[in-house]
Design a protein around this motif. Structure first.
Motif, PDB file in Angstrom:
ATOM      1  N   GLY A 578       0.765  -1.238   0.000  1.00 18.39           N
ATOM      2  CA  GLY A 578       0.000   0.000   0.000  1.00 18.39           C
ATOM      3  C   GLY A 578       0.797   1.288   0.000  1.00 18.39           C
ATOM      4  N   TYR A 579       1.985   1.321  -0.576  1.00 16.09           N
ATOM      5  CA  TYR A 579       2.755   2.576  -0.589  1.00 16.09           C
ATOM      6  C   TYR A 579       2.286   3.426  -1.754  1.00 16.09           C
ATOM      7  CZ  TYR A 579       6.594   5.842  -0.148  1.00 16.09           C
ATOM      8  OH  TYR A 579       7.336   6.971   0.047  1.00 16.09           O
ATOM      9  N   LYS A 580       1.809   4.621  -1.424  1.00 14.77           N
ATOM     10  CA  LYS A 580       1.252   5.543  -2.422  1.00 14.77           C
ATOM     11  C   LYS A 580       2.315   6.577  -2.779  1.00 14.77           C
ATOM     12  CE  LYS A 580      -2.001   6.309   0.589  1.00 14.77           C
ATOM     13  NZ  LYS A 580      -1.761   5.161   1.463  1.00 14.77           N
ATOM     14  N   LEU A 581       2.839   6.475  -4.014  1.00 15.96           N
ATOM     15  CA  LEU A 581       3.923   7.338  -4.490  1.00 15.96           C
ATOM     16  C   LEU A 581       3.411   8.234  -5.607  1.00 15.96           C
ATOM     17  CD1 LEU A 581       6.937   8.143  -4.550  1.00 15.96           C
ATOM     18  CD2 LEU A 581       7.288   6.304  -6.228  1.00 15.96           C
ATOM     19  N   GLY A 582       3.480   9.546  -5.370  1.00 12.76           N
ATOM     20  CA  GLY A 582       3.097  10.514  -6.394  1.00 12.76           C
ATOM     21  C   GLY A 582       4.292  10.887  -7.259  1.00 12.76           C
ATOM     22  N   ILE A 583       4.053  11.067  -8.555  1.00 15.62           N
ATOM     23  CA  ILE A 583       5.080  11.472  -9.508  1.00 15.62           C
ATOM     24  C   ILE A 583       4.710  12.864 -10.016  1.00 15.62           C
ATOM     25  CG2 ILE A 583       6.373  10.894 -11.577  1.00 15.62           C
ATOM     26  CD1 ILE A 583       6.618   8.806  -9.395  1.00 15.62           C
ATOM     27  N   SER A 584       5.583  13.842  -9.772  1.00 15.72           N
ATOM     28  CA  SER A 584       5.298  15.213 -10.180  1.00 15.72           C
ATOM     29  C   SER A 584       6.565  15.854 -10.734  1.00 15.72           C
ATOM     30  CB  SER A 584       4.759  16.026  -8.989  1.00 15.72           C
ATOM     31  OG  SER A 584       4.409  17.344  -9.407  1.00 15.72           O
ATOM     32  N   SER A 585       6.405  17.096 -11.198  1.00 15.91           N
ATOM     33  CA  SER A 585       7.526  17.865 -11.747  1.00 15.91           C
ATOM     34  C   SER A 585       7.270  19.338 -11.479  1.00 15.91           C
ATOM     35  CB  SER A 585       7.673  17.605 -13.256  1.00 15.91           C
ATOM     36  OG  SER A 585       6.505  18.019 -13.942  1.00 15.91           O
ATOM     37  N   ILE A 586       8.265  20.160 -11.808  1.00 10.16           N
ATOM     38  CA  ILE A 586       8.091  21.596 -11.598  1.00 10.16           C
ATOM     39  C   ILE A 586       7.184  22.192 -12.666  1.00 10.16           C
ATOM     40  CG2 ILE A 586       9.283  23.825 -11.468  1.00 10.16           C
ATOM     41  CD1 ILE A 586       9.747  22.030  -9.080  1.00 10.16           C
ATOM     42  N   GLY A 587       7.401  21.824 -13.914  1.00 10.46           N
ATOM     43  CA  GLY A 587       6.595  22.344 -15.007  1.00 10.46           C
ATOM     44  C   GLY A 587       6.093  21.220 -15.893  1.00 10.46           C
ATOM     45  N   GLU A 588       5.470  21.615 -16.993  1.00  6.20           N
ATOM     46  CA  GLU A 588       4.909  20.644 -17.921  1.00  6.20           C
ATOM     47  C   GLU A 588       5.972  20.144 -18.887  1.00  6.20           C
ATOM     48  OE1 GLU A 588       0.913  21.484 -19.506  1.00  6.20           O
ATOM     49  OE2 GLU A 588       1.159  23.456 -18.575  1.00  6.20           O
ATOM     50  N   GLY A 589       5.726  18.974 -19.431  1.00  5.13           N
ATOM     51  CA  GLY A 589       6.570  18.449 -20.481  1.00  5.13           C
ATOM     52  C   GLY A 589       7.950  18.021 -20.041  1.00  5.13           C
ATOM     53  N   GLU A 590       8.093  17.593 -18.800  1.00  4.67           N
ATOM     54  CA  GLU A 590       9.398  17.176 -18.306  1.00  4.67           C
ATOM     55  C   GLU A 590       9.560  15.658 -18.298  1.00  4.67           C
ATOM     56  OE1 GLU A 590      11.121  19.269 -15.003  1.00  4.67           O
ATOM     57  OE2 GLU A 590       9.488  20.727 -15.013  1.00  4.67           O
ATOM     58  N   GLY A 591       8.523  14.901 -18.715  1.00  3.46           N
ATOM     59  CA  GLY A 591       8.626  13.453 -18.790  1.00  3.46           C
ATOM     60  C   GLY A 591       8.152  12.724 -17.544  1.00  3.46           C
ATOM     61  N   LYS A 592       7.375  13.375 -16.687  1.00  2.00           N
ATOM     62  CA  LYS A 592       6.919  12.699 -15.466  1.00  2.00           C
ATOM     63  C   LYS A 592       5.926  11.589 -15.783  1.00  2.00           C
ATOM     64  CE  LYS A 592       3.087  15.882 -14.485  1.00  2.00           C
ATOM     65  NZ  LYS A 592       2.065  14.889 -14.807  1.00  2.00           N
ATOM     66  N   THR A 593       5.032  11.819 -16.750  1.00  2.00           N
ATOM     67  CA  THR A 593       4.034  10.797 -17.092  1.00  2.00           C
ATOM     68  C   THR A 593       4.716   9.575 -17.689  1.00  2.00           C
ATOM     69  OG1 THR A 593       2.351  12.485 -17.445  1.00  2.00           O
ATOM     70  CG2 THR A 593       1.999  10.331 -18.481  1.00  2.00           C
ATOM     71  N   THR A 594       5.680   9.804 -18.601  1.00  2.00           N
ATOM     72  CA  THR A 594       6.418   8.683 -19.193  1.00  2.00           C
ATOM     73  C   THR A 594       7.147   7.892 -18.120  1.00  2.00           C
ATOM     74  OG1 THR A 594       6.691   9.938 -21.246  1.00  2.00           O
ATOM     75  CG2 THR A 594       8.164   8.065 -20.887  1.00  2.00           C
ATOM     76  N   PHE A 595       7.777   8.611 -17.177  1.00  3.53           N
ATOM     77  CA  PHE A 595       8.490   7.923 -16.108  1.00  3.53           C
ATOM     78  C   PHE A 595       7.529   7.186 -15.190  1.00  3.53           C
ATOM     79  CE2 PHE A 595      10.343   7.866 -11.820  1.00  3.53           C
ATOM     80  CZ  PHE A 595      11.462   7.093 -12.076  1.00  3.53           C
ATOM     81  N   ALA A 596       6.355   7.771 -14.923  1.00  4.59           N
ATOM     82  CA  ALA A 596       5.377   7.101 -14.058  1.00  4.59           C
ATOM     83  C   ALA A 596       4.929   5.777 -14.673  1.00  4.59           C
ATOM     84  CB  ALA A 596       4.185   8.019 -13.812  1.00  4.59           C
ATOM     85  N   ILE A 597       4.676   5.799 -15.987  1.00  2.00           N
ATOM     86  CA  ILE A 597       4.259   4.572 -16.669  1.00  2.00           C
ATOM     87  C   ILE A 597       5.371   3.533 -16.631  1.00  2.00           C
ATOM     88  CG2 ILE A 597       3.526   3.614 -18.881  1.00  2.00           C
ATOM     89  CD1 ILE A 597       2.254   6.329 -19.526  1.00  2.00           C
ATOM     90  N   ASN A 598       6.617   3.947 -16.942  1.00  2.00           N
ATOM     91  CA  ASN A 598       7.736   3.007 -16.947  1.00  2.00           C
ATOM     92  C   ASN A 598       8.023   2.473 -15.548  1.00  2.00           C
ATOM     93  OD1 ASN A 598       9.414   2.693 -19.650  1.00  2.00           O
ATOM     94  ND2 ASN A 598       8.554   4.771 -19.637  1.00  2.00           N
ATOM     95  N   LEU A 599       7.888   3.322 -14.526  1.00  2.00           N
ATOM     96  CA  LEU A 599       8.096   2.872 -13.148  1.00  2.00           C
ATOM     97  C   LEU A 599       7.044   1.826 -12.771  1.00  2.00           C
ATOM     98  CD1 LEU A 599       9.434   3.035 -10.370  1.00  2.00           C
ATOM     99  CD2 LEU A 599       7.958   5.010  -9.861  1.00  2.00           C
TER     100      LEU A 599
END
Length: 775
Positions: A578-599
């Protein structure tokens, strides 16, 4: 001694080192329990070494190449429009024999003297002077030459003259007069003439530059001619002025010397200082008187001694033989001899006949008679000696009196002689100066009759065959060098003033958390992609491509960074699920969504139960990336059951569950989503069913959603694009919420150019070496 290795996923105490294994490779990395800034002791300290310079060139090569190209282009443009010029050179030698009219030696006016550096430099300045230039222009009529009087001899000179206000030509002045032409020609002449000394020799090289090679040679030769003529004229003028001055000075000295002689003779006459045999008369008299006085003293002493001696002899009776001889008196000698003979006979008779004998008595009487005659004669001699002594004493007294009188007179004479000697010295000095100046005058007249220059032409200037300017090789080399310098200066300035996050240390300092790794740029056109399997049940397949990169490339640096993130999260987990890990960034288009999917794909592929949730409601990048061609419905909106499982999608290869943002959802912000209770209900229902819940959050800077949702998460991982954000911007964004800052488990740098990274952060992160990872 063997050491037991911790197993993958094993919890370690803070500060422990995690061992990561690859086939044939073992390496380690320190992961701390709590985020702490990494201190770089060399941060901000310039390190001017070869590798750093090469690194700057590699990163900023466009700036350097651009600067070099610009300067080369300017140089080429200049060479294309510049007019060729020719330089002619003539050489002269300064003679080491210098004219010296007032030297100490009286034998010659011209003497050998070493010409020092200052003298040669003075001649160089004379050759470059405007006076010589005016005479050259007048003789060669350069003021009538278009090249010398034009506004600009070449296009580039005209441009610079216009830019810097040097257009002082006849076109700028009213009335094109001869004086203005002459001034313009002189200005051009002073710009094109060059005079320099040849090394340390006495040779001076005179060069002139012109468009016409013949004009260049003529001007160079004429400069030497004008210089020689001017030197002769100047020497003649100097000698003429010197002779005029010497004439007046000689006449003055002659009068002064004659006056001094007359004054000396008059003074001697008035003071009675007439000489005899080179000495004053009084001094000679004093000397003679001193000699006489000494002789008189000697005579008086001798007379007194003779008188005293004769008195003693008179008292003693018959003098002995030595006394008789010293008196040199024949009577005394005869009487003494007679006395001695009588005394001997008396002794014989007395012995023979007795003392009372008549003959003996007669002899005694005869002896008494002889003795009386001796006393009478000695008395007479004593009286004579006494008279001699008195005469000598009287003469000595007279000489002493004369000496005292003469001493007083000589003292007065000697005082006058001191002044006489001064007058004589003055007279001699004036006479010597007169003779010296007269000799100088004769020598100056001789020089005036045959003046010669002190220079000799070594080589005359010939019309040059090849132009001397512009020097193409020099200009191109200089432009290349200047462009390189400016390029490196610009590149170094950009490096120094660039405060964007480009290293792990900078990221750790800005986010105040550990930098867990690097995400190199991944080709978006990689083979593979997302495919719909079925809509009931809801299944998709992620087969490679951008979103399955970590699964397909497990030996890559990208996948290694994901492993670091997992180990960091393992250290934070208080329980196994049950560890809830949020993936965020400072601005848009930095690759956080791609990294979240790959993680999420990586965690699911190694056997964990993982849920991937899209919580970026304003711009649901995750949902668009995986379900761009599908309409994702909310079960509650379609009248179906509201069970969570019915809203999830499953990736068939890894069994990853995905919760996208429903199409047409009424949740416009995270506040609405949280206030409705759906998010809390979702987290409560699924936290016990999954090992990891990966939440794709919106960026921190543009919206407040991440700060609102922080309390519902166990940790937040920040994705920062390499070289995009300034450290100050990141620090300000993170420091606005203390809760957000406390939940950050780490940061990863995305879209990293590994080649540039290695040149910036040498030795900082060794596991980026290519020997460990596949491309």
């Amino acid at each position: 001694m063997s050491q037991k290795r911790p197993q993958v996923g094993q919890k370690l105490s803070p500060g422990r080192r995690v061992i990561m294994e690859h086939p044939g490779k073992i390496y380690s990395s320190s992961i701390t329990h709590s985020p702490s800034p990494v201190t770089d002791r060399t941060e901000g300290l310039p390190q001017f070494d070869l590798q750093k310079i090469l690194g700057i060139f590699s990163r900023q090569k466009l700036i350097i190449l651009g600067a070099v190209s610009i300067f080369l282009l300017l140089a080429i443009s200049y060479l294309m429009i510049a007019s060729p010029k020719y330089t002619a050179t003539a050489s002269i030698m300064i003679d080491t024999r210098r004219v010296q009219l007032f030297q100490q030696s009286q034998d010659a006016v011209v003497s050998d003297a070493i010409v020092d550096t200052a003298a040669i430099d003075s001649q160089v300045e004379i050759l470059k002077s405007e006076e010589v230039g005016r005479e050259v222009i007048r003789r060669l009529k350069l003021s009538n030459n278009d090249e010398q009087t034009s506004k600009s001899s070449e296009t580039t000179s005209g441009i610079f003259s216009t830019l810097f206000g040097e257009g002082d030509s006849q076109d700028d002045q009213p009335g094109n007069t001869a004086e203005l032409k002459s001034r313009t020609a002189l200005k051009r002449y002073m710009k094109d003439v060059q005079v320099k000394r040849a090394g340390t020799s006495y040779v001076i090289e005179v060069s002139y530059r012109a468009k016409n090679p013949q004009i260049a040679a003529d001007v160079a030769n004429e400069i030497i001619t004008v210089y020689s003529d001017d030197e002769i004229r100047f020497k003649t003028l100097v000698v003429k002025r010197t002779t005029d001055w010497l004439e007046g000075r000689i006449a003055q000295l002659r009068e002064q010397a004659s006056a001094a002689d007359r004054e000396l003779q008059n003074f001697k006459s008035s003071e009675g200082l007439m000489d005899a045999n080179g000495r004053p008369i009084d001094e000679q008299q004093l000397s003679e008187l001193t000699t006489q006085l000494a002789a008189a003293q000697l005579e008086a002493v001798q007379s007194k001694a003779r008188y005293d001696r004769i008195v003693e002899v008179v008292k003693s009776g018959v003098p002995d033989a030595s006394v008789a001889d010293s008196l040199k008196n024949d009577v005394i000698v005869k009487l003494r001899q007679e006395y001695n003979d009588t005394s001997r006979r008396q002794a014989e008779f007395e012995q023979r006949y007795g003392a009372t004998h008549q003959a003996t008595e007669q002899l005694r009487a005869q002896m008494r008679q002889t003795q009386r005659q001796l006393r009478e004669e000695l008395g007479r001699i004593a009286e004579a000696y006494n008279n001699d002594y008195k005469v000598a004493q009287s003469r000595l007294e007279d000489l002493n009196k004369s000496k005292e009188v003469l001493y007083k007179k000589v003292s007065d004479v000697r005082l006058a002689q001191v002044q006489a000697r001064e007058l004589e010295s003055k007279s001699q000095s004036l006479r010597a100066m007169h003779d010296s100046f007269l000799q100088r005058y004769v020598q100056a007249i001789q020089q005036l009759s045959s003046p010669t220059a002190e220079t000799r032409v070594v080589a005359k200037a010939l019309p040059p065959l090849d132009p001397s300017s512009p020097n193409k090789l020099l200009i191109l080399s200089a432009s290349l060098m200047i462009g390189t310098v400016f390029g490196f200066a610009g590149a170094y300035g950009k490096e120094v003033f660039d405060t964007s996050i480009r290293t792990r240390n900078q990221a750790a300092l800005a986010f105040r958390a550990s930098c867990l790794g690097l995400l190199p740029t991944v080709d978006a056109k990689a083979v593979g992609g997302v495919r719909l399997v079925s809509t009931s049940p809801r299944q998709i397949e992620i087969d490679g491509g951008l979103y399955g990169y970590s699964v397909k490339n497990r030996s890559s640096l990208y996948c290694e960074t994901i492993r670091h993130v997992k180990y960091a999260v393992d250290l934070k987990r208080s329980s196994g699920v049950g560890y809830k890990l949020g993936i965020s960034s400072i601005g848009e288009g930095e690759g956080k969504t791609t990294f979240a999917i790959n993680l999420a794909m990586h965690l699911a592929s190694i056997g964990h139960k993982v849920l991937l949730v899209d919580c970026d409601f304003k711009r649901p990048g995750l949902s668009r990336a995986l379900f761009s061609n599908l309409v994702v419905e909310n079960p509650s909106q379609s009248g179906q059951s509201t069970k969570v499982g019915e809203a999830l999608w499953t990736e068939v290869n890894t069994q990853l569950n995905i919760f996208p943002v429903p199409s047409g959802s009424s949740y416009s912000t995270s506040d609405d989503f949280l206030s409705s209770g759906a998010f809390g209900e979702l987290m409560t229902k699924i936290s016990d069913h999954y090992d990891f819940i990966i939440v794709d959050l919106p960026p921190v800077a543009p919206v407040v959603d991440v700060k609102v949702m922080t309390s519902a998460l166990d940790g937040i991982l920040m994705v920062c694009q390499w070289g995009r954000h300034q450290s100050e911007v990141v620090s300000n964004a993170i420091s606005e919420s203390s809760q957000l800052r406390s939940k950050i488990v780490g940061v990863v740098l995305s879209r990293v150019d590994l080649k540039q990274y290695r040149s910036i952060a040498r030795g900082e992160f060794e596991y980026t070496d290519t020997e460990y990872f596949a491309s």
